[in-house]
Design a protein around this motif. Structure first.
Motif, mmCIF file in Angstrom:
data_model
loop_
_atom_site.group_PDB
_atom_site.id
_atom_site.type_symbol
_atom_site.label_atom_id
_atom_site.label_comp_id
_atom_site.label_asym_id
_atom_site.label_seq_id
_atom_site.Cartn_x
_atom_site.Cartn_y
_atom_site.Cartn_z
ATOM 1 N N ALA A 92 5.906 -8.451 18.949
ATOM 2 C CA ALA A 92 5.883 -8.087 17.835
ATOM 3 C C ALA A 92 7.149 -7.330 17.286
ATOM 4 C CB ALA A 92 4.365 -7.111 17.541
ATOM 5 N N THR A 93 7.162 -7.024 15.865
ATOM 6 C CA THR A 93 8.348 -6.225 15.371
ATOM 7 C C THR A 93 7.530 -5.436 14.146
ATOM 8 O OG1 THR A 93 8.844 -7.739 13.745
ATOM 9 C CG2 THR A 93 10.052 -7.940 15.846
ATOM 10 N N LYS A 94 8.127 -4.270 14.149
ATOM 11 C CA LYS A 94 7.682 -3.113 13.067
ATOM 12 C C LYS A 94 8.708 -2.305 12.740
ATOM 13 C CE LYS A 94 3.948 -2.043 10.622
ATOM 14 N NZ LYS A 94 5.001 -1.703 9.332
ATOM 15 N N THR A 95 9.697 -2.517 11.950
ATOM 16 C CA THR A 95 10.870 -1.651 11.695
ATOM 17 C C THR A 95 10.708 -0.942 10.173
ATOM 18 O OG1 THR A 95 11.976 -3.496 10.477
ATOM 19 C CG2 THR A 95 12.433 -3.100 12.893
ATOM 20 N N VAL A 96 9.903 -1.455 9.320
ATOM 21 C CA VAL A 96 9.438 -0.946 8.327
ATOM 22 C C VAL A 96 8.107 -0.716 8.029
ATOM 23 C CG1 VAL A 96 11.807 -1.455 7.080
ATOM 24 C CG2 VAL A 96 9.565 -3.017 6.829
ATOM 25 N N ALA A 97 7.568 0.328 7.231
ATOM 26 C CA ALA A 97 6.221 0.608 6.901
ATOM 27 C C ALA A 97 5.563 -0.771 6.154
ATOM 28 C CB ALA A 97 5.969 1.738 6.107
ATOM 29 N N GLU A 98 6.402 -1.547 5.143
ATOM 30 C CA GLU A 98 5.788 -2.473 4.518
ATOM 31 C C GLU A 98 5.572 -3.823 4.950
ATOM 32 O OE1 GLU A 98 8.229 -0.556 3.764
ATOM 33 O OE2 GLU A 98 7.114 0.922 2.184
ATOM 34 N N LYS B 211 0.760 -1.163 -0.144
ATOM 35 C CA LYS B 211 -0.110 0.087 -0.109
ATOM 36 C C LYS B 211 0.714 1.223 0.003
ATOM 37 C CE LYS B 211 -3.834 0.322 0.409
ATOM 38 N NZ LYS B 211 -4.819 0.127 -0.767
ATOM 39 N N GLY B 212 2.138 1.049 0.299
ATOM 40 C CA GLY B 212 3.021 2.304 0.407
ATOM 41 C C GLY B 212 3.300 2.594 1.663
ATOM 42 N N SER B 213 4.445 3.533 1.995
ATOM 43 C CA SER B 213 4.823 3.955 3.086
ATOM 44 C C SER B 213 3.957 4.777 4.098
ATOM 45 C CB SER B 213 6.180 4.800 2.941
ATOM 46 O OG SER B 213 5.771 6.044 2.354
ATOM 47 N N SER B 214 2.789 5.129 3.582
ATOM 48 C CA SER B 214 1.910 5.918 4.656
ATOM 49 C C SER B 214 1.239 5.000 5.415
ATOM 50 C CB SER B 214 0.964 6.749 3.554
ATOM 51 O OG SER B 214 0.062 6.009 2.883
ATOM 52 N N TYR B 215 1.144 3.772 4.848
ATOM 53 C CA TYR B 215 0.508 2.867 5.700
ATOM 54 C C TYR B 215 1.551 2.135 6.587
ATOM 55 C CZ TYR B 215 -3.744 3.007 3.003
ATOM 56 O OH TYR B 215 -5.013 3.511 2.467
ATOM 57 N N TYR B 216 1.814 3.051 7.783
ATOM 58 C CA TYR B 216 2.913 2.394 8.612
ATOM 59 C C TYR B 216 2.378 1.879 10.066
ATOM 60 C CZ TYR B 216 2.368 7.074 10.481
ATOM 61 O OH TYR B 216 1.859 8.321 11.022
ATOM 62 N N GLN B 217 1.135 1.837 10.195
ATOM 63 C CA GLN B 217 0.373 1.312 11.433
ATOM 64 C C GLN B 217 -0.169 -0.112 11.188
ATOM 65 O OE1 GLN B 217 -2.708 3.840 12.504
ATOM 66 N NE2 GLN B 217 -1.584 5.662 12.449
ATOM 67 N N MET B 218 0.104 -1.287 11.897
ATOM 68 C CA MET B 218 -0.106 -2.508 11.652
ATOM 69 C C MET B 218 -0.639 -2.980 13.118
ATOM 70 S SD MET B 218 2.105 -5.706 10.393
ATOM 71 C CE MET B 218 2.180 -5.092 8.638
ATOM 72 N N VAL C 145 6.997 4.600 13.970
ATOM 73 C CA VAL C 145 7.226 5.676 14.718
ATOM 74 C C VAL C 145 7.436 5.512 16.105
ATOM 75 C CG1 VAL C 145 6.096 6.723 12.866
ATOM 76 C CG2 VAL C 145 4.677 6.381 14.960
ATOM 77 N N ASN C 146 7.169 4.397 16.755
ATOM 78 C CA ASN C 146 7.204 4.239 17.987
ATOM 79 C C ASN C 146 7.701 2.768 18.193
ATOM 80 O OD1 ASN C 146 6.763 3.818 20.901
ATOM 81 N ND2 ASN C 146 5.023 4.864 20.788
ATOM 82 N N GLU C 147 8.878 2.663 19.072
ATOM 83 C CA GLU C 147 9.214 1.030 19.158
ATOM 84 C C GLU C 147 8.626 0.647 20.392
ATOM 85 O OE1 GLU C 147 13.476 1.547 20.282
ATOM 86 O OE2 GLU C 147 13.950 2.266 18.192
#
Length: 237
Positions: A94-100, A51-58, A78-80
């Motif tokens: 959980a891990t979330k280091t990149v938007a995609e 979806k692109g980098s603006s979809y950075y919430q999971m 944006v928040n570790e």
């Protein structure tokens, strides 16, 4: 839905794609399908989207057999420090280091962990679905009469789903509008009602309010398994 019979010490974690409100999914989001893991091991699922980098919430959700869906964790690049709500990081990670992409782990897998696990992604600001008002305050025995409204302008979408999230954080499906045909969950008939047209707008009514009706209510515009979500907080005193 297929039933998987578990034998000996193996556990299946069935990860199913969910495209939900404010959230998005469908063919643009992919996650681990069926995952088998030995008891006492850790089970990790991956979710990816295009979806692109603006979809950075999971978001990661779980639905155990016979229970309502509940959100386990909200992650963002944006928040570790991820938001696990009432759930323990001793059990989940959980891990979330990149938007995609992102991962979700169930630690020390036990038979009670068997269920459906969903991922959903969301942009920082989603305007596809609008819900009003943001808050409603009522007293016991009053009713919400078509006051919670949902609208969308998504071409070809013909359904509006309604959900309730109570204090236990579980997400409960109330029912949906298919075109102008309301479909209320059986146990909620007489308590909940919908009107409108799933192709553009709808409203939610709740009769004879009680304390357990205090909750956040969400609407989702959908076509098949695709959806986009918004929400309103309803308080009863």
């Amino acid at each position: 839905m297929d039933i998987i019979i578990i034998k000996q010490c193996f556990l299946s974690l069935l990860a199913v794609l969910m495209w939900t409100p404010g959230f998005t999914g469908g063919s643009d989001v992919n996650q681990t399908s069926t995952l088998w893991e030995k008891q006492d091991n850790n089970a990790t699922m991956e979710c990816r989207h295009t979806k692109g980098s603006s979809y950075y919430q999971m978001y990661w959700f779980r639905q155990l057999p016979g229970e309502t869906m509940e959100r386990i964790v909200f992650t963002t690049t944006v928040n570790e420090k991820h938001d696990f709500g009432p759930f323990s990081t001793d059990k989940f990670a959980a891990t979330k280091t990149v938007a995609e992409s992102g991962t979700f782990t169930v630690k020390n897998v036990q038979p009670g962990d068997q269920g459906l696990y969903f991922c959903a992604v969301r942009a920082s600001d989603t305007k596809d679905v609008n819900q009003t008002p943001r808050f409603i305050t009522k007293t016991i025995s009053q009713s919400v009469e078509s006051e919670i409204k949902c609208s969308h302008k998504i071409p070809s979408y013909n359904k509006i789903f309604w959900y309730k999230q109570g204090k236990d954080k579980a997400l409960q499906l109330l029912g949906y509008l298919n075109l102008n045909n309301p479909n209320v969950e059986e146990e909620l008939k007489g308590k909940i009602s919908f009107d409108g047209d799933g192709r553009n707008n709808g409203s939610l009514s709740i009769s004879d309010l009680r304390l357990n009706d205090s909750a956040v209510y969400f609407c989702a515009a959908s076509l098949h398994s695709a959806a986009h979500l918004s929400g309103v907080d309803t308080k009863t005193f």
